[in-house]
Design an enzyme around this catalytic site. Structure first.
Site, mmCIF file in Angstrom:
data_model
loop_
_atom_site.group_PDB
_atom_site.id
_atom_site.type_symbol
_atom_site.label_atom_id
_atom_site.label_comp_id
_atom_site.label_asym_id
_atom_site.label_seq_id
_atom_site.Cartn_x
_atom_site.Cartn_y
_atom_site.Cartn_z
ATOM 1 N N HIS A 176 -8.317 -4.742 -0.453
ATOM 2 C CA HIS A 176 -6.997 -4.155 -0.251
ATOM 3 C C HIS A 176 -6.270 -4.773 0.939
ATOM 4 C CE1 HIS A 176 -3.846 -1.226 -0.650
ATOM 5 N NE2 HIS A 176 -4.048 -0.744 0.559
ATOM 6 N N ASP A 177 -6.995 -5.138 1.966
ATOM 7 C CA ASP A 177 -6.385 -5.709 3.169
ATOM 8 C C ASP A 177 -5.722 -7.067 2.942
ATOM 9 O OD1 ASP A 177 -6.681 -3.691 4.963
ATOM 10 O OD2 ASP A 177 -8.359 -4.583 6.066
ATOM 11 N N ARG A 237 -11.896 7.027 9.981
ATOM 12 C CA ARG A 237 -11.532 5.610 9.935
ATOM 13 C C ARG A 237 -12.616 4.772 9.276
ATOM 14 N NH1 ARG A 237 -7.461 2.226 9.223
ATOM 15 N NH2 ARG A 237 -7.637 0.296 10.406
ATOM 16 N N SER A 261 0.840 -1.195 0.000
ATOM 17 C CA SER A 261 0.000 0.000 0.000
ATOM 18 C C SER A 261 0.884 1.257 0.000
ATOM 19 C CB SER A 261 -0.941 -0.038 1.209
ATOM 20 O OG SER A 261 -1.921 0.965 1.136
ATOM 21 N N ASP A 291 -9.083 -5.936 -4.932
ATOM 22 C CA ASP A 291 -8.623 -4.665 -4.367
ATOM 23 C C ASP A 291 -9.067 -3.529 -5.284
ATOM 24 O OD1 ASP A 291 -7.289 -2.475 -3.355
ATOM 25 O OD2 ASP A 291 -5.299 -3.385 -3.408
#
Length: 399
Positions: free
Chosen positions: A353-354, A221, A151, A320
């Site tokens: 993405h994680d 967040r 990332s 992602d």
């Protein structure tokens, strides 16, 4: 495979000012870092791991006084793991402006005697890399076996290959991009506005008021976390399940929590607001927005990468949508145009993405295999690019 075990952070103080891309400078500063494994005699086995938005120098292992303090990439780094600390000397560095030990907005501005707050200068990916290079100088490391990141960390690795082409043999870029899309910049700005509009933000000087802009941080967040997950992953984990279905089985017809996904996002937001600094969040998301090495070359990424000398490994994940596989392919194509040696893996994984942080066997095996090549390069004694000469700049290590 075992954990690296108990680790301790270290601090390096730099007395010489650091000139920033914005034109501002930091008069002096500290960098928090950790190391794992053993540096070999010729210092050829060092690997720098660059962190993403809300991570830190604590890449692997645990702290003696915090048994639940496992490093954020502990599944990747350690004895017998893909980045094997039985072979490599791994360094994790906390970036300037962060809230985990390196000089940031909550630290004292020597010019005023008060916390920097909003006056902390805006930093860029390139500024972080410049600071990391100074740390490497102080550790006597003239060339890294690899610089690696996922990332935002991948952006730093890419910047290393451009800014210091002689100082890394391999560049490992995972789930990253050479620039943010307009959509990504938009998400970041919504998150920043949530913080800036929180009455407890006080123009960035909330430290003096004894408050934290928790509501803004929560929303920031929550917005960010949505972008880290795939739609399929959300559907599988939460779907349209009701939070209190077992009790009522019906909607509440209000604006509280009805759905499991709402409960999850609020939990993540609450947790984040307890440990992360609001000014740091603003700084780091802006650094994400500004990163665009092709900008100085008329938008031509191939030209931006023309001076690189490293070998490259890139990986992306099919679901992602924050940094989609197309973004990694753009980097690969630009490198191929420059006849660089590139290994690229596009992994079909459901986690969005994680996924770069998770235990996917195919992904881990590919990284492990690549580091096998890195190790062979060192062991075979292949000719290295011309070495950079380290220049000591008045830094000192702090116990």
């Amino acid at each position: 495979m075992s954990s690296i075990g108990i680790v301790s952070p270290q601090t390096m103080y730099f007395a010489q000012p650091l000139q920033l891309q914005s034109g501002a400078s930091l008069r002096d500063y500290m960098l928090m870092y950790e190391t794992y494994g053993t540096l070999n005699a010729d210092k050829s086995n060092a690997v720098l791991v660059c962190h993403a938005l809300n991570a830190s120098h604590h890449v692997a292992g645990v702290y003696a006084d915090e048994p639940k303090s496992t490093g954020w990439w502990d599944n990747m780094v350690g004895p017998g793991k893909p980045l094997d600390t039985n072979k490599f000397f791994v360094i994790g560095v906390n970036n300037l402006g962060s809230c985990f030990g390196s000089t940031g907005p909550m630290h004292t501005n020597p010019a005023t005697g008060k916390p920097y707050g909003a006056s902390f200068p805006v930093v860029t990916v390139e500024d972080w890399v410049s600071a990391q290079a100074r740390l490497a100088d102080e550790l006597g490391i003239t060339q890294f076996a690899a610089v690696m990141g996922g990332s935002l960390g991948g952006m730093q690795a890419l910047a290393w290959s451009i800014m210091f082409p002689e100082r890394l043999r391999h560049c490992v870029v995972i789930a990253s991009t050479a620039k943010l899309s307009a959509q990504n910049i938009a998400f970041n700005d919504v998150a920043r506005q949530a913080i800036l509009s929180d009455p407890d933000y006080h123009g960035g000087d909330f430290y003096a008021h004894g408050v934290v802009p928790k509501n803004g941080l929560r929303v920031a967040r929550m917005v960010g976390h949505i972008t880290y997950l795939s739609n399929d992953d959300m559907a599988e984990k939460f779907g349209r399940k009701l939070r209190d279905a077992a009790q009522t089985g019906d909607y509440k017809f209000g604006f509280g929590i009805d759905f499991e996904i709402e409960s999850y996002l609020r939990y993540q937001g609450d947790k984040f607001s307890e440990y992360f600094d609001a000014n740091t969040y603003l700084l780091i998301t802006k650094a994400l927005d500004y990163f665009d090495p092709a900008r100085a070359h008329g938008g031509d990424l191939a030209k931006a990468l023309s001076g690189t000398k490293a070998k490259f490994f890139l990986a992306s994940f099919s679901t992602d949508w924050r940094f989609s596989p197309e973004r990694s392919r753009e980097i690969v194509e630009a490198l191929v145009c420059n006849r660089r040696q590139v290994t690229y893996a596009e992994i079909d994984a459901p986690h969005g993405h994680d996924a770069f942080l998770l235990e996917d066997a195919r992904y881990m095996n590919m990284v492990r295999a690549y580091y096998g090549q890195v190790w062979n390069d060192i062991g075979a004694g292949l000719p290295a690019p011309a070495q950079h000469t380290a220049v000591r700049q008045g830094a000192k290590e702090i116990a």
